[in-house]
Design an enzyme around this catalytic site. Structure first.
Site, PDB file in Angstrom:
ATOM      1  N   PHE A 375       0.739  -1.381  -0.008  1.00 34.91           N
ATOM      2  CA  PHE A 375       0.040  -0.177   0.079  1.00 34.91           C
ATOM      3  C   PHE A 375       0.926   1.286   0.167  1.00 34.91           C
ATOM      4  CE2 PHE A 375      -2.070  -2.943   3.004  1.00 34.91           C
ATOM      5  CZ  PHE A 375      -2.889  -3.921   1.914  1.00 34.91           C
ATOM      6  N   CYS A 376       2.117   1.353  -0.447  1.00 33.26           N
ATOM      7  CA  CYS A 376       3.069   2.478  -0.618  1.00 33.26           C
ATOM      8  C   CYS A 376       3.364   2.968   0.866  1.00 33.26           C
ATOM      9  CB  CYS A 376       2.589   3.448  -1.598  1.00 33.26           C
ATOM     10  SG  CYS A 376       2.547   3.036  -3.340  1.00 33.26           S
ATOM     11  N   ALA A 377       3.244   1.940   1.663  1.00 30.78           N
ATOM     12  CA  ALA A 377       3.522   2.205   3.132  1.00 30.78           C
ATOM     13  C   ALA A 377       4.351   1.195   3.560  1.00 30.78           C
ATOM     14  CB  ALA A 377       2.187   2.563   3.873  1.00 30.78           C
TER      15      ALA A 377
END
Length: 459
Positions: A375-377
């Site tokens: 999740f781009c985290a």
């Protein structure tokens, strides 16, 4: 920041009409089903109201700030009125500026480019990459993932106490996690930042679609968010807040619109007088339709009544969490604990399942769209999964085959346009997949888990 759980009035709490609500998709097992869009945290479906407003304006489209013709003047008025609408939606102070950008990522990169010299930036490792990565030219202090809101405030307090108190400083924090949906103590973090002479920017990409955001009430210096998460189509975003750093910085993009006056010098060079308004950082022909779509979404959410929208969403959050809790193989990811207030964003893993395999089965066999990955985290998801937060990973699916353990998670997210049936179908699908297994065989293709459509596909 509290979340209202007032009693719902069914007459005003029906899902808001969104595009795609009647779209049907094929199932690998045969037949079709109405698509259940449960990936709002990535891009929420556009509100029907927004689309209708855009369609009504489209024949009158014209270039803003550029022409004397009627359509140009009309488009200019619409563009600037949209700026005022967004300012009202965010509770901007009289001296604040609203700058239109392409996205949250673009907004935060704009702010990063406007930082004064020797600025120190403080950012938690839990941030989305849009707010974790733009500060490359600053002195950055990355704060470890706090396990309670109170510890978040305490860790920031310690970090700011140790900094050079005479230089500029900026704190960057999310309002709601794009992984866990948990609300962060924004007001308390803002007070801590200001007590130490620092400023604070709020990444509201996941907060603004689910919860009122008031710059003055939260006492933050800037807010950034994206239109495509706020039920508005197209590539548009907002950076709103204090004007001084933005006015003092070179334009984010050099070109027409940002310049007020350009003249040749005797030595052959060029002198430029840049705008000091928001136009300074809006060079080029702006995305008028994208900007208008954001303003339309702001009006639609306000008129629908945020208290009612929040209350209904909280019922859906409770329903999903209670349903997942009935499946022992499911582990919901959380930073602050089960009692933390949150928006409609929930990530989880399923024991014995590759997360990409599980997400693929939800789509292919039930017509449910969720997201799998990091999740781009990446640092946050690695921490929540108990793996090395420094371990490299990809936003998409890993190369693991179906059934193999994956170092990513599954995210279900929903909001103002989500029907009850989508939630019920999702919970039923999770239970059936865990209890009975997938009805189809899957394979990895180009990094994605997909149904195997060969002769021996059916399990």
């Amino acid at each position: 920041m509290s979340v209202s759980t007032a009693a719902l009035d069914p007459s005003v709490c029906a899902p808001l009409p969104v595009l795609g609500r009647d779209v049907t998709v094929p199932l690998v097992t045969g037949g079709e089903v109405t698509y259940a869009a449960l990936d709002y945290a990535a891009s929420a479906p556009a509100l029907q109201r927004v689309w209708d407003d855009i369609a009504a304006y489209a024949p009158y489209y014209g270039s803003v700030h550029r022409g004397a013709g009627y359509l140009s003047q009309l488009s200019t008025d619409l563009f600037e009125n949209s700026r005022r609408t967004v300012a009202e939606f965010l509770g901007c102070r009289a001296e604040d500026q609203v700058v239109f950008t392409r996205s949250t990522t673009d907004s935060l990169n704009l702010l990063a480019a406007a930082l004064p010299a020797n600025c120190q930036v403080f950012v938690y490792e839990t941030e989305h990459h849009a707010s974790l990565l733009p500060w490359r030219d600053a002195q950055v202090t990355y704060l470890d993932a706090p396990r309670t809101p109170g510890r978040a405030v305490e860790s920031l307090e310690r970090a700011l106490a140790d900094r050079d108190p005479y230089g500029p400083a900026l704190v960057c924090v999310t309002g709601a996690s794009n992984v866990t949906g948990e609300l962060w103590p924004v007001r308390e973090l803002a007070a801590t930042a200001h007590a130490h002479g620092a400023r604070i920017v709020l990444d509201a990409a996941q907060l603004a679609p689910h919860h009122p955001v008031d710059i003055a009430e939260l006492d933050v210096d800037w807010v950034a968010f994206s239109g495509h998460k706020l039920y508005a189509p197209f590539g548009s975003g907002v950076l709103a807040g204090r004007a001084d750093w933005l006015q003092a910085a070179d334009p984010y993009l050099a070109g027409g619109g940002a310049s007020r006056k350009v003249a040749r010098r005797a030595d052959g060079g060029v002198d430029v007088d840049w705008h000091t308004t928001a136009a300074r950082h809006e060079a080029g022909s702006p995305n008028v339709i994208g900007v208008y779509s954001i303003a339309s979404a702001c009006k639609a959410l306000t008129e629908a009544g945020f208290d009612n929208l929040v209350a209904r969403e909280q019922e859906l959050v409770s329903r999903v969490r209670e349903g997942l809790a009935e499946v022992p193989e499911v582990r919901v990811l959380s930073l602050f604990g089960d009692d933390a207030p949150r928006v409609g964003v929930i990530s989880f893993v399923v024991r014995g399942w590759n997360s990409s395999h599980f997400a693929a089965a939800l789509s292919a066999e039930y017509g449910i769209g969720v997201r799998d990955g990091l999740f781009c985290a990446h640092p946050l998801v690695r921490t929540l999964l108990g793996s090395d937060p420094q371990e490299p990973g990809e936003c998409g699916a890993p190369e693991a085959e179906p059934g193999e353990r994956s170092l990513n998670a599954i995210r279900v997210s929903f909001g103002a346009g989500t029907p009850d049936e989508h939630i019920e179908r999702f919970l039923r699908a999770v239970t059936e997949l865990v209890r009975e297994g997938a009805q189809w065989k899957y394979r990895t293709e180009d990094g994605r888990c997909v149904p195997d459509r060969g002769e021996a596909a059916q399990a």
